[in-house]
Design a protein around this motif. Structure first.
Motif, PDB file in Angstrom:
ATOM      1  N   ALA A 130      34.706  53.827  24.684  1.00 21.59           N
ATOM      2  CA  ALA A 130      33.959  53.183  25.774  1.00 21.59           C
ATOM      3  C   ALA A 130      33.100  54.212  26.507  1.00 21.59           C
ATOM      4  O   ALA A 130      31.928  53.959  26.804  1.00 21.59           O
ATOM      5  N   LEU A 131      33.673  55.385  26.760  1.00 14.57           N
ATOM      6  CA  LEU A 131      32.908  56.437  27.437  1.00 14.57           C
ATOM      7  C   LEU A 131      31.775  56.946  26.548  1.00 14.57           C
ATOM      8  O   LEU A 131      30.683  57.259  27.028  1.00 14.57           O
ATOM      9  N   GLU A 132      32.038  57.017  25.273  1.00  9.83           N
ATOM     10  CA  GLU A 132      31.040  57.555  24.335  1.00  9.83           C
ATOM     11  C   GLU A 132      29.874  56.591  24.130  1.00  9.83           C
ATOM     12  O   GLU A 132      28.706  57.010  24.100  1.00  9.83           O
ATOM     13  N   THR A 133      30.188  55.310  23.994  1.00  9.03           N
ATOM     14  CA  THR A 133      29.145  54.341  23.601  1.00  9.03           C
ATOM     15  C   THR A 133      28.637  53.485  24.754  1.00  9.03           C
ATOM     16  O   THR A 133      27.575  52.882  24.638  1.00  9.03           O
ATOM     17  N   GLY A 134      29.431  53.390  25.811  1.00  9.85           N
ATOM     18  CA  GLY A 134      29.071  52.480  26.899  1.00  9.85           C
ATOM     19  C   GLY A 134      29.438  51.035  26.603  1.00  9.85           C
ATOM     20  O   GLY A 134      29.315  50.164  27.471  1.00  9.85           O
ATOM     21  N   GLU A 135      29.885  50.767  25.391  1.00 10.33           N
ATOM     22  CA  GLU A 135      30.310  49.407  25.040  1.00 10.33           C
ATOM     23  C   GLU A 135      31.731  49.161  25.558  1.00 10.33           C
ATOM     24  O   GLU A 135      32.512  50.101  25.719  1.00 10.33           O
ATOM     25  N   LEU A 136      32.049  47.891  25.751  1.00 11.74           N
ATOM     26  CA  LEU A 136      33.394  47.534  26.197  1.00 11.74           C
ATOM     27  C   LEU A 136      33.953  46.427  25.311  1.00 11.74           C
ATOM     28  O   LEU A 136      33.216  45.517  24.906  1.00 11.74           O
ATOM     29  N   PRO A 137      35.239  46.498  25.022  1.00 16.58           N
ATOM     30  CA  PRO A 137      35.832  45.425  24.214  1.00 16.58           C
ATOM     31  C   PRO A 137      36.040  44.168  25.051  1.00 16.58           C
ATOM     32  O   PRO A 137      36.668  44.236  26.115  1.00 16.58           O
ATOM     33  N   PRO A 138      35.526  43.043  24.623  1.00 16.32           N
ATOM     34  CA  PRO A 138      35.700  41.820  25.409  1.00 16.32           C
ATOM     35  C   PRO A 138      37.156  41.341  25.371  1.00 16.32           C
ATOM     36  O   PRO A 138      37.870  41.576  24.398  1.00 16.32           O
ATOM     37  N   GLN A 139      37.555  40.669  26.432  1.00 21.47           N
ATOM     38  CA  GLN A 139      38.889  40.082  26.445  1.00 21.47           C
ATOM     39  C   GLN A 139      38.860  38.825  25.585  1.00 21.47           C
ATOM     40  O   GLN A 139      38.117  37.888  25.881  1.00 21.47           O
ATOM     41  N   ILE A 140      39.636  38.812  24.536  1.00 26.75           N
ATOM     42  CA  ILE A 140      39.672  37.616  23.690  1.00 26.75           C
ATOM     43  C   ILE A 140      40.934  36.813  23.970  1.00 26.75           C
ATOM     44  O   ILE A 140      41.910  37.327  24.533  1.00 26.75           O
ATOM     45  N   ASN A 141      40.890  35.569  23.605  1.00 26.73           N
ATOM     46  CA  ASN A 141      42.024  34.613  23.653  1.00 26.73           C
ATOM     47  C   ASN A 141      42.347  34.093  25.047  1.00 26.73           C
ATOM     48  O   ASN A 141      43.193  33.207  25.171  1.00 26.73           O
ATOM     49  N   THR A 142      41.749  34.639  26.071  1.00 24.81           N
ATOM     50  CA  THR A 142      42.103  34.232  27.432  1.00 24.81           C
ATOM     51  C   THR A 142      41.097  33.199  27.932  1.00 24.81           C
ATOM     52  O   THR A 142      39.936  33.523  28.189  1.00 24.81           O
ATOM     53  N   ALA A 143      41.568  31.960  28.066  1.00 23.09           N
ATOM     54  CA  ALA A 143      40.677  30.866  28.459  1.00 23.09           C
ATOM     55  C   ALA A 143      40.685  30.630  29.965  1.00 23.09           C
ATOM     56  O   ALA A 143      39.650  30.353  30.571  1.00 23.09           O
ATOM     57  N   THR A 144      41.850  30.747  30.558  1.00 23.95           N
ATOM     58  CA  THR A 144      41.988  30.476  31.987  1.00 23.95           C
ATOM     59  C   THR A 144      42.665  31.673  32.650  1.00 23.95           C
ATOM     60  O   THR A 144      43.891  31.739  32.737  1.00 23.95           O
ATOM     61  N   PRO A 145      41.869  32.624  33.109  1.00 23.83           N
ATOM     62  CA  PRO A 145      42.474  33.841  33.673  1.00 23.83           C
ATOM     63  C   PRO A 145      43.273  33.554  34.942  1.00 23.83           C
ATOM     64  O   PRO A 145      42.972  32.607  35.680  1.00 23.83           O
ATOM     65  N   VAL A 146      44.258  34.395  35.183  1.00 21.15           N
ATOM     66  CA  VAL A 146      45.003  34.311  36.451  1.00 21.15           C
ATOM     67  C   VAL A 146      44.021  34.562  37.598  1.00 21.15           C
ATOM     68  O   VAL A 146      42.988  35.219  37.421  1.00 21.15           O
ATOM     69  N   VAL A 187      34.787  45.576  19.573  1.00 24.30           N
ATOM     70  CA  VAL A 187      33.746  45.207  20.546  1.00 24.30           C
ATOM     71  C   VAL A 187      33.016  43.936  20.132  1.00 24.30           C
ATOM     72  O   VAL A 187      32.360  43.290  20.957  1.00 24.30           O
ATOM     73  N   SER A 188      33.125  43.569  18.869  1.00 20.39           N
ATOM     74  CA  SER A 188      32.507  42.300  18.461  1.00 20.39           C
ATOM     75  C   SER A 188      33.447  41.119  18.684  1.00 20.39           C
ATOM     76  O   SER A 188      33.126  39.986  18.339  1.00 20.39           O
ATOM     77  N   GLY A 189      34.597  41.407  19.246  1.00 16.24           N
ATOM     78  CA  GLY A 189      35.499  40.317  19.636  1.00 16.24           C
ATOM     79  C   GLY A 189      36.439  39.840  18.557  1.00 16.24           C
ATOM     80  O   GLY A 189      37.042  38.777  18.667  1.00 16.24           O
ATOM     81  N   GLU A 190      36.625  40.656  17.531  1.00 13.87           N
ATOM     82  CA  GLU A 190      37.544  40.257  16.462  1.00 13.87           C
ATOM     83  C   GLU A 190      38.993  40.574  16.847  1.00 13.87           C
ATOM     84  O   GLU A 190      39.257  41.479  17.640  1.00 13.87           O
TER      85      GLU A 190
END
Lengths: 435, 330
Positions: free
Chosen positions: A381-397, A59-62
């Motif tokens: 995600a259900l437990e904490t409400g946090e979501l993992p950010p999408q990394i590495n994607t600069a220009t999404p489809v 979730v910290s984007g690593e």
């Protein structure tokens, strides 16, 4: 028995036409005895040796990517991947640890964590239940032992040691390792539906419970990096030379990873009877087969769409009830294109509200373990409400330009979906809801 | 297993030919001596299928099978026989469960040999997809127009019992109207090295290897069916040959009843079984020498049991992890 018979009989979901209202009602719904619930989970990934450490970094984007040391890759076009640090196994003797396949080294701590989380282990780390059914996925099992065996045969090396390699190589032997070192026995189902297997294993566990054929199932998947599979993906030129960029217009391939994850899945009534905490609900499961091509999904994603709609129907939910989607998102041109097309049709105009992430950018594609690991991410995600950010994607489809999860995004609805696709046309979708 | 299943039709591809009649007497199966690759001198008797000859070659020009492994050819022949015997069923509502012990062995060995000999850069992109366990079944459902759920399951020989349970789950939950359960194995000479290493050729009964496939089309119990599978038990696990005795005892106690026990044991577990049964009569399912084709043998034994009068218990001696059994009522 149908998946959602209790829900439909109660009328609380089948008449709901407004996504936001459906989400609220789902959130407020009470667990019924025949619901299928998750009471524990655990995982080992390249980001960490357990669910908490993995999730914290995710979730910290690593992300993890580096030169592989566990398998020989000299000569391959790409030599990088996401390798896991094998957790110590202090409860197993060093001699025995030395005999275990790499797959078992990953699976054992993940399963142990899940069973401990579910309150199934005694003070000595042994199962309090002698019989637990398992529903497990892998594609390669202890392949590195099979490779060593073949090299030994071709090299004319000593016969000594070959018996142990043969004995520990097949997929069922890793389950035998789990049973032996965690202290249980029982029926075993090992599904090998390529990269959708992990979701199949979890869905099958829920199916067994729905059919009244089990009260508790240890479900999950494991996969260790191995030369044969790595070289296979390299031969297909499916590996990215620099980074896995899911749903990016400039995506150029996947990154292989390894890991394991397990969930303890139970009939809610049985979990309640033993005093276990129902942490989430396995609300729906869909699976279809795409016959378009052996390695390539049907470009419009129609078989995946059917799997997603099956899962939603079995959950008694509308697409608008989903707050987060853990996409397969391998970062290959073919996969991500088909997936994006399916997502667009299933979620329609509401797609931007479905915060979407492919966690393969962070931990790599773990093949037979992917669906299980991603299910654990859904639990967190259900437990904490946090979501993992999408990394590495600069220009999404185009279709996902505003749907990909950004740092700091939080889960707004109490239901998540995870999807997986695999070689041979396997498609699977799971819906989980808060308990 | 709470709900029994009906066996609607069967399919067989074996060294003796296609169809159930080819299983009845194995004396005429073609046998060749195959040497182990790694140890000179050890020659084993193996019954193989020539996929290029009649009657096995009817699939060789179909688009998905032209480059597919022998396993795919064994599979499709057995599954097709099941469906052809029941032309009225809706293939879109048919599920398929495959049970595999060795899986796509031939192409896996060939692929790994290629990258070992020629270098990793030259690994074959054509062979690799065929090494994936579920590829053969994917070819089958694509060619036969099957539209229901599909699982490829692995394990030791007893994963056939697990596959039967999957079929029961799908039928009980309404995921499919019918389910084909198919066991299939292909032979590769390295199999001899592997089984030799774990001493399966030593002691007990002679181990004669074979390849092929067997399939049963299952549906809810009803009329016009060949037989019923009234019970399936599995999950009697063991790690050592000593523990196998207890597992076998537990399995036979669980399936219980007064049904006759089919004679299905081979290799190292044969003496274990003989010791357990104490000389009690077991029911021979076929004439001729016994061949072992692992999950395919489980399928063949199940199919042969449908021809017996009265209830028969068919044990699935897993050989390296667990033991299961099914009760077949004719």
């Amino acid at each position: 028995m149908r998946w959602n018979c209790n829900r439909n009989q109660s009328g609380c979901r089948k008449t709901l036409r407004f996504p936001c209202l459906a989400a609220v009602v789902s959130f407020l719904s009470v667990i019924e005895d025949n619901d299928v619930v998750v009471t524990g989970w655990g995982c080992v990934t390249p980001l960490g040796g357990d669910a908490a450490s993995t999730w914290s970094r995710l979730v910290s984007g690593e992300g993890v990517r580096g030169s592989l040391g566990c398998i020989p890759v000299e000569g391959c076009r790409v030599g990088d991947g996401a390798e896991a640090v094998l957790p110590e196994l202090p409860w197993i003797g060093a001699k025995e640890v030395g005999r275990l396949s790499r797959a078992s080294r990953l699976a054992l701590p993940a399963a142990r964590e899940a069973m401990a989380h579910a309150g199934l282990l005694d003070a000595d780390g042994r199962s309090v239940r002698p019989l637990i059914e398992t529903s497990v996925s892998t594609t390669a099992g202890g392949m590195e032992l099979g490779e060593a065996f073949l090299r030994g045969v071709w090299g004319g090396s000593e016969w000594r040691g070959q018996a142990a390699r043969v004995a520990r190589y097949p997929t069922h032997q890793q389950i035998g390792d789990l049973q032996r070192h965690l202290g249980f026995s029982g029926p075993v189902m090992i599904v090998a539906n390529a990269c959708a297997s992990g979701a199949n294993a979890i869905g099958h566990a829920a199916d067994l419970i729905r059919a009244g054929m089990a009260d508790m199932v240890l479900a999950g998947g494991y996969e260790a990096l191995c030369e044969l599979v790595f070289c296979g993906f390299d031969s297909l030129q499916a590996l990215s030379p620099d980074a896995c960029r899911p749903f990016d217009v400039d995506r150029n391939g996947l990154m292989l990873g390894e890991g394991a994850a397990f969930l303890v899945i139970e009939r809610a009534g049985a979990a309640k009877a033993r005093g276990a905490v129902a942490r989430a609900r396995v609300a729906g499961y869909g699976h279809t087969t795409d016959v378009y091509h052996i390695t390539r999904p049907e470009p419009a994603g129609e078989p995946l769409e059917r799997a997603m709609r099956q899962a939603l129907a079995k959950a008694g939910m509308e697409p608008g009830g989903i707050g987060h989607l853990n996409a397969h998102g391998t970062g290959t041109p073919f996969n991500d294109g088909a997936e994006a097309a399916a997502f667009a049709r299933v979620f329609g105009d509401g797609i931007d509200a479905v915060r979407t992430t492919s966690t393969k950018a962070a931990i790599g594609h773990t093949l037979g373990a992917a669906g299980a690991i991603e299910a654990v991410f859904c639990m967190k995600a259900l437990e904490t409400g946090e979501l993992p950010p999408q990394i590495n994607t600069a220009t999404p489809v185009a279709g996902l330009a505003n749907a990909l999860t950004r740092p700091g995004d939080r889960l707004q609805k109490p239901a998540v979906m995870s999807v997986n696709l695999g070689f041979g046309g396997s498609n699977a979708a799971l819906v989980f809801t808060k308990s | 297993m709470r709900n029994g299943m009906g066996i609607c039709s069967v399919g067989v591809s074996c060294p003796g030919g296609v169809g159930v009649e080819a299983l009845l007497d194995t004396a005429g199966w073609p046998v060749e001596g195959v040497p182990e690759v790694g140890r000179r001198g050890a020659i084993r008797q193996v019954a193989k299928i020539d996929c290029g000859s009649e009657p096995f070659n009817r699939w060789r020009m179909t688009p998905r099978l032209r480059r597919a492994s022998p396993l795919s050819h064994h599979l499709i022949e057995a599954v097709a026989q099941c469906l052809e015997a029941r032309p009225g069923i809706d293939r879109a509502r048919v599920g398929v469960v495959g049970a595999f012990f060795l899986g796509a062995l031939e192409y896996s060995v060939r692929f790994y040999k290629g990258l070992t000999d020629d270098g990793r850069r030259f690994a074959s992109p054509v062979l690799f997809p065929e090494t994936v366990v579920n590829s053969p079944l994917s070819h089958v459902v694509a060619e036969l127009g099957i539209g229901g759920p599909v699982y490829s399951q692995t394990g030791d020989t007893s994963c056939w019992a697990s596959a039967l349970r999957t079929a029961q789950v799908w039928l009980a939950n309404g995921d499919a109207d019918h389910v084909v359960v198919v066991g299939a194995e292909e032979f590769n000479a390295h199999e001899l090295d592997g089984l030799g290493a774990v001493r399966w050729f030593e002691g007990g009964a002679v181990l004669r290897l074979a390849e092929g496939a067997g399939a049963v089309l299952l549906g809810p119990q009803g009329s016009d069916q060949l037989a019923r599978i009234t019970r399936v038990v599995d999950g009697f696990c063991y790690r050592t040959r000593g523990e196998a005795v207890e597992a076998a005892r537990g399995c036979l106690a669980a399936i219980g009843g007064g049904a006759r026990l089919a004679d299905t044991a081979s290799t190292w577990i044969r003496p274990v079984v003989d010791g357990l049964l104490g000389g009690n009569t077991v029911l021979p399912l076929s004439a001729g020498p016994r061949y072992e084709a692992f999950t395919a043998s489980c399928a063949w034994n199940t199919i042969l049991a449908t021809r017996s009068a009265g209830p028969v218990v068919v044990p699935y001696w897993g050989l390296s992890h667990q033991i299961g059994a099914a009760e077949i009522m004719c």
